[in-house]
Design a protein around this motif. Structure first.
Motif, PDB file in Angstrom:
ATOM      1  N   LYS A   1      24.718   0.233  -3.404  1.00 49.30           N
ATOM      2  CA  LYS A   1      25.324   0.564  -4.689  1.00 49.30           C
ATOM      3  C   LYS A   1      24.544   1.638  -5.438  1.00 49.30           C
ATOM      4  O   LYS A   1      24.929   2.029  -6.539  1.00 49.30           O
ATOM      5  CB  LYS A   1      25.417  -0.698  -5.546  1.00 49.30           C
ATOM      6  CG  LYS A   1      26.322  -1.762  -4.929  1.00 49.30           C
ATOM      7  CD  LYS A   1      26.287  -3.046  -5.736  1.00 49.30           C
ATOM      8  CE  LYS A   1      27.154  -4.115  -5.054  1.00 49.30           C
ATOM      9  NZ  LYS A   1      27.067  -5.413  -5.762  1.00 49.30           N
ATOM     10  N   SER A   2      23.464   2.102  -4.830  1.00 46.14           N
ATOM     11  CA  SER A   2      22.663   3.146  -5.456  1.00 46.14           C
ATOM     12  C   SER A   2      21.965   3.940  -4.357  1.00 46.14           C
ATOM     13  O   SER A   2      22.172   3.686  -3.163  1.00 46.14           O
ATOM     14  CB  SER A   2      21.645   2.521  -6.421  1.00 46.14           C
ATOM     15  OG  SER A   2      21.037   3.518  -7.214  1.00 46.14           O
ATOM     16  N   SER A   3      21.146   4.904  -4.736  1.00 49.34           N
ATOM     17  CA  SER A   3      20.456   5.780  -3.795  1.00 49.34           C
ATOM     18  C   SER A   3      19.735   4.987  -2.704  1.00 49.34           C
ATOM     19  O   SER A   3      19.083   3.986  -2.987  1.00 49.34           O
ATOM     20  CB  SER A   3      19.442   6.639  -4.563  1.00 49.34           C
ATOM     21  OG  SER A   3      18.596   7.332  -3.681  1.00 49.34           O
ATOM     22  N   VAL A   4      19.866   5.442  -1.455  1.00 43.29           N
ATOM     23  CA  VAL A   4      19.131   4.839  -0.341  1.00 43.29           C
ATOM     24  C   VAL A   4      17.816   5.595  -0.199  1.00 43.29           C
ATOM     25  O   VAL A   4      17.799   6.816  -0.026  1.00 43.29           O
ATOM     26  CB  VAL A   4      19.936   4.899   0.973  1.00 43.29           C
ATOM     27  CG1 VAL A   4      19.226   4.094   2.054  1.00 43.29           C
ATOM     28  CG2 VAL A   4      21.352   4.369   0.765  1.00 43.29           C
TER      29      VAL A   4
ATOM     30  N   ASP B   1      19.166  -0.135  -5.381  1.00 43.34           N
ATOM     31  CA  ASP B   1      19.904  -1.328  -5.831  1.00 43.34           C
ATOM     32  C   ASP B   1      19.115  -2.615  -5.592  1.00 43.34           C
ATOM     33  O   ASP B   1      19.647  -3.712  -5.742  1.00 43.34           O
ATOM     34  CB  ASP B   1      21.288  -1.393  -5.182  1.00 43.34           C
ATOM     35  CG  ASP B   1      21.240  -1.573  -3.657  1.00 43.34           C
ATOM     36  OD1 ASP B   1      20.161  -1.907  -3.108  1.00 43.34           O
ATOM     37  OD2 ASP B   1      22.285  -1.355  -3.001  1.00 43.34           O
ATOM     38  N   CYS B   2      17.833  -2.476  -5.186  1.00 43.45           N
ATOM     39  CA  CYS B   2      16.884  -3.599  -5.025  1.00 43.45           C
ATOM     40  C   CYS B   2      17.105  -4.394  -3.749  1.00 43.45           C
ATOM     41  O   CYS B   2      16.486  -5.456  -3.563  1.00 43.45           O
ATOM     42  CB  CYS B   2      16.907  -4.559  -6.223  1.00 43.45           C
ATOM     43  SG  CYS B   2      16.691  -3.754  -7.819  1.00 43.45           S
TER      44      CYS B   2
ATOM     45  N   THR C   1      12.925  -7.070  -7.233  1.00 47.02           N
ATOM     46  CA  THR C   1      13.536  -7.001  -8.554  1.00 47.02           C
ATOM     47  C   THR C   1      13.632  -5.569  -9.085  1.00 47.02           C
ATOM     48  O   THR C   1      14.191  -5.349 -10.155  1.00 47.02           O
ATOM     49  CB  THR C   1      12.732  -7.844  -9.562  1.00 47.02           C
ATOM     50  OG1 THR C   1      11.373  -7.382  -9.581  1.00 47.02           O
ATOM     51  CG2 THR C   1      12.760  -9.314  -9.170  1.00 47.02           C
ATOM     52  N   GLN C   2      13.075  -4.611  -8.347  1.00 46.72           N
ATOM     53  CA  GLN C   2      13.229  -3.204  -8.695  1.00 46.72           C
ATOM     54  C   GLN C   2      13.466  -2.419  -7.403  1.00 46.72           C
ATOM     55  O   GLN C   2      13.537  -2.988  -6.315  1.00 46.72           O
ATOM     56  CB  GLN C   2      11.998  -2.687  -9.446  1.00 46.72           C
ATOM     57  CG  GLN C   2      11.844  -3.282 -10.843  1.00 46.72           C
ATOM     58  CD  GLN C   2      10.815  -2.531 -11.665  1.00 46.72           C
ATOM     59  OE1 GLN C   2      10.814  -1.307 -11.711  1.00 46.72           O
ATOM     60  NE2 GLN C   2       9.930  -3.279 -12.321  1.00 46.72           N
ATOM     61  N   CYS C   3      13.567  -1.091  -7.547  1.00 48.39           N
ATOM     62  CA  CYS C   3      13.831  -0.214  -6.403  1.00 48.39           C
ATOM     63  C   CYS C   3      12.966  -0.561  -5.203  1.00 48.39           C
ATOM     64  O   CYS C   3      11.746  -0.699  -5.318  1.00 48.39           O
ATOM     65  CB  CYS C   3      13.565   1.234  -6.831  1.00 48.39           C
ATOM     66  SG  CYS C   3      13.424   2.398  -5.466  1.00 48.39           S
ATOM     67  N   VAL C   4      13.604  -0.709  -4.030  1.00 47.63           N
ATOM     68  CA  VAL C   4      12.860  -0.852  -2.774  1.00 47.63           C
ATOM     69  C   VAL C   4      12.648   0.562  -2.243  1.00 47.63           C
ATOM     70  O   VAL C   4      13.593   1.252  -1.871  1.00 47.63           O
ATOM     71  CB  VAL C   4      13.614  -1.724  -1.755  1.00 47.63           C
ATOM     72  CG1 VAL C   4      12.709  -2.016  -0.557  1.00 47.63           C
ATOM     73  CG2 VAL C   4      14.075  -3.030  -2.396  1.00 47.63           C
TER      74      VAL C   4
ATOM     75  N   SER D   1       8.582  -4.405   3.484  1.00 45.58           N
ATOM     76  CA  SER D   1       9.160  -3.564   2.434  1.00 45.58           C
ATOM     77  C   SER D   1       8.164  -3.401   1.292  1.00 45.58           C
ATOM     78  O   SER D   1       7.340  -4.277   1.026  1.00 45.58           O
ATOM     79  CB  SER D   1      10.463  -4.168   1.911  1.00 45.58           C
ATOM     80  OG  SER D   1      10.242  -5.464   1.381  1.00 45.58           O
ATOM     81  N   ALA D   2       8.267  -2.246   0.615  1.00 48.48           N
ATOM     82  CA  ALA D   2       7.462  -1.984  -0.578  1.00 48.48           C
ATOM     83  C   ALA D   2       8.399  -1.621  -1.712  1.00 48.48           C
ATOM     84  O   ALA D   2       9.447  -1.005  -1.497  1.00 48.48           O
ATOM     85  CB  ALA D   2       6.475  -0.856  -0.319  1.00 48.48           C
ATOM     86  N   SER D   3       8.012  -1.974  -2.937  1.00 49.45           N
ATOM     87  CA  SER D   3       8.936  -1.832  -4.062  1.00 49.45           C
ATOM     88  C   SER D   3       8.227  -1.392  -5.329  1.00 49.45           C
ATOM     89  O   SER D   3       7.006  -1.541  -5.479  1.00 49.45           O
ATOM     90  CB  SER D   3       9.644  -3.171  -4.308  1.00 49.45           C
ATOM     91  OG  SER D   3      10.372  -3.169  -5.518  1.00 49.45           O
ATOM     92  N   TRP D   4       9.038  -0.884  -6.244  1.00 46.26           N
ATOM     93  CA  TRP D   4       8.533  -0.568  -7.573  1.00 46.26           C
ATOM     94  C   TRP D   4       8.233  -1.834  -8.381  1.00 46.26           C
ATOM     95  O   TRP D   4       7.691  -1.745  -9.480  1.00 46.26           O
ATOM     96  CB  TRP D   4       9.550   0.315  -8.313  1.00 46.26           C
ATOM     97  CG  TRP D   4       9.454   1.756  -7.904  1.00 46.26           C
ATOM     98  CD1 TRP D   4       9.095   2.239  -6.690  1.00 46.26           C
ATOM     99  CD2 TRP D   4       9.723   2.890  -8.723  1.00 46.26           C
ATOM    100  NE1 TRP D   4       9.120   3.608  -6.683  1.00 46.26           N
ATOM    101  CE2 TRP D   4       9.513   4.042  -7.924  1.00 46.26           C
ATOM    102  CE3 TRP D   4      10.133   3.061 -10.037  1.00 46.26           C
ATOM    103  CZ2 TRP D   4       9.688   5.331  -8.407  1.00 46.26           C
ATOM    104  CZ3 TRP D   4      10.317   4.348 -10.520  1.00 46.26           C
ATOM    105  CH2 TRP D   4      10.090   5.466  -9.722  1.00 46.26           C
TER     106      TRP D   4
END
Length: 435
Positions: A208-211, A229-230, A274-277, A290-293
């Motif tokens: 649903k958002s940028s890959v 999209d997390c 819970t935020q951008c992956v 995986s790493a995330s914001w």
């Protein structure tokens, strides 16, 4: 035997040393002990070893060397090192030398039309770039573009070769800000006089958002993607139009019907961030990292979709890679100048076992060397690429080929680093002896 200082450094105090190496000819010096000034740094030691080699081989060309004592790199004078480590200067000191891990050549940059946001050097025959102009490109070497991958409607954020050593047909995956992934097949061996334009055989829709990132399962049967999209989605890579999740679309151009494109849907979605992956890697068939914001690194079980491990580091993360000893060390970088490395085998895994802090801005990429337990490369918004060895806290080499932020980096052919930047350049630093 006494040796006068070959580097301009000198000291009244001398220590007995014996140089040893795992290198082959012509990089061999006599194994006899010699007395050298105690204030020599690695540059003076390198001049000394080069002089010893040249005394037996007049045609030898000087090389930069690095030096280890008790398995640790020397990054100060010998005298300071011995004092810091509590090593006695009364005994004969064994110093191992190895070729310096630094580029011997900078290739001419390969110019793009916009930011070079993604690179993949996993194939020894070619490398892959992704650009903010929406195109992927395949290169045989500096300036030698063989294929242009067209179809994305926004910037490409990540690229990955699915079968890097495929004999003829190679499959690659691209991820984009247009919220899709695309899969491509191409023949990298056929001769081309100018870049061939290629359309994707399969478009993967569902985010649903940028890959932000795409990674390939070791078998090449699946890819996973990380998004703003997390979520993390898992997809099939096959091109057989027999799955329920596929539709085949054809389009008309100039009255002619072009070859159909398959469209695929994710068969699994991993939810927990819970935020951008920002980054995913798939180092073992059964596990995705995986790493995330949201400041976390997570390990996922592919079969069950469960989150097995959480590591929190207090910073938004941009990049992630798995490698090093046992191919299990976790390296990550993000919204500060620090590269952090964790060993999940050790208790208290939330604390990094190594931290490298020589960059001066956010870290955009980190990649382990696939044939070394110790070496990794990093890229940063400070415009630099750095080469690291776990046996010293200082970078082995600082590569300053870019005039703006470095957005992506990878190893290529084991002895080169490729990097892409906001200066629209793809740079190749070659002749790096990693052993």
């Amino acid at each position: 035997m006494n040796m006068n200082d070959e580097s301009g450094e000198g000291s009244a105090r001398r220590i007995q040393v014996r140089f040893v190496t795992k290198l082959n000819a012509p990089f061999i010096v006599p194994s006899t002990a010699i007395a050298i000034p105690a204030d020599l740094t690695r540059f003076g030691l390198s001049s000394l070893v080069n002089a010893l080699i040249q005394s037996n081989d007049a045609d030898y060309k000087a090389e930069p060397f690095d030096f280890l004592i008790d398995g640790e790199f020397v990054r100060m004078s010998l005298e300071q090192f011995l004092l810091a480590k509590g090593i006695s200067a009364e005994r004969i000191l064994e110093i191992e030398y190895t070729r310096s891990v630094a580029p011997r050549k900078e290739e001419d940059p390969s110019l793009h039309d916009d930011w070079v946001s993604a690179v993949d050097g996993s194939s020894s025959r070619f490398f892959l770039t992704g650009c903010y102009d929406g195109f992927g490109r395949v290169w045989k070497g500096a300036g030698l573009c063989t294929h242009v991958l067209e179809g994305h409607s926004d910037a490409i954020t990540s690229v990955s070769v699915i079968n890097p050593e495929g004999l003829e047909t190679v499959t690659v995956a691209t991820a984009s800000k247009d919220r899709t992934l695309r899969l491509w097949k191409l023949n990298t061996e056929e001769p081309v006089n100018h870049p061939m334009r290629v359309r994707a055989y399969k478009i993967l829709r569902g985010h649903k958002s940028s890959v932000q990132s795409v990674a390939v399962q070791t078998s090449g049967e699946m890819v996973c993607s990380a998004s703003w999209d997390c979520t993390i989605n898992l997809w099939q890579t096959n091109d057989i139009n027999a799955e329920e999740d596929l539709v085949s679309k054809k389009r008309k151009i100039g009255g002619q019907v072009e070859e159909s494109q398959l469209e695929g849907e994710a068969f699994t979605t991993l939810v927990g961030h819970t935020q951008c992956v920002s980054s995913v890697v798939w180092p073992q068939r059964e596990s995705i990292y995986s790493a995330s914001w949201d400041h976390s690194i997570r390990k996922w079980d592919v079969e069950t979709g469960k989150n097995l491990t959480d590591i929190f580091c207090g910073k938004a993360l941009n990049c992630l890679d798995i490698g090093g000893e046992g191919s299990i060390l976790i390296a990550a970088g993000g919204s500060d100048p620090v590269i952090r490395i964790w060993d999940p085998r050790k208790p208290g895994t939330s604390a990094p076992v190594f931290q490298f802090a020589s960059h001066t801005s956010w870290v955009s990429a980190c990649k382990w060397h696939d044939q070394s337990w110790f070496h990794l490369a990093s890229a940063s918004y400070d415009g630099k690429v750095m080469l690291w060895d776990l046996r010293t806290a200082w970078p082995l080499s600082v590569i300053e080929s870019h005039s703006d932020k470095v957005l992506s980096a990878d190893w290529w052919k084991s002895d080169s680093v490729i990097s892409g930047g906001a200066d629209s350049k793809l740079c190749i630093s070659s002749g790096i002896p990693v052993k």
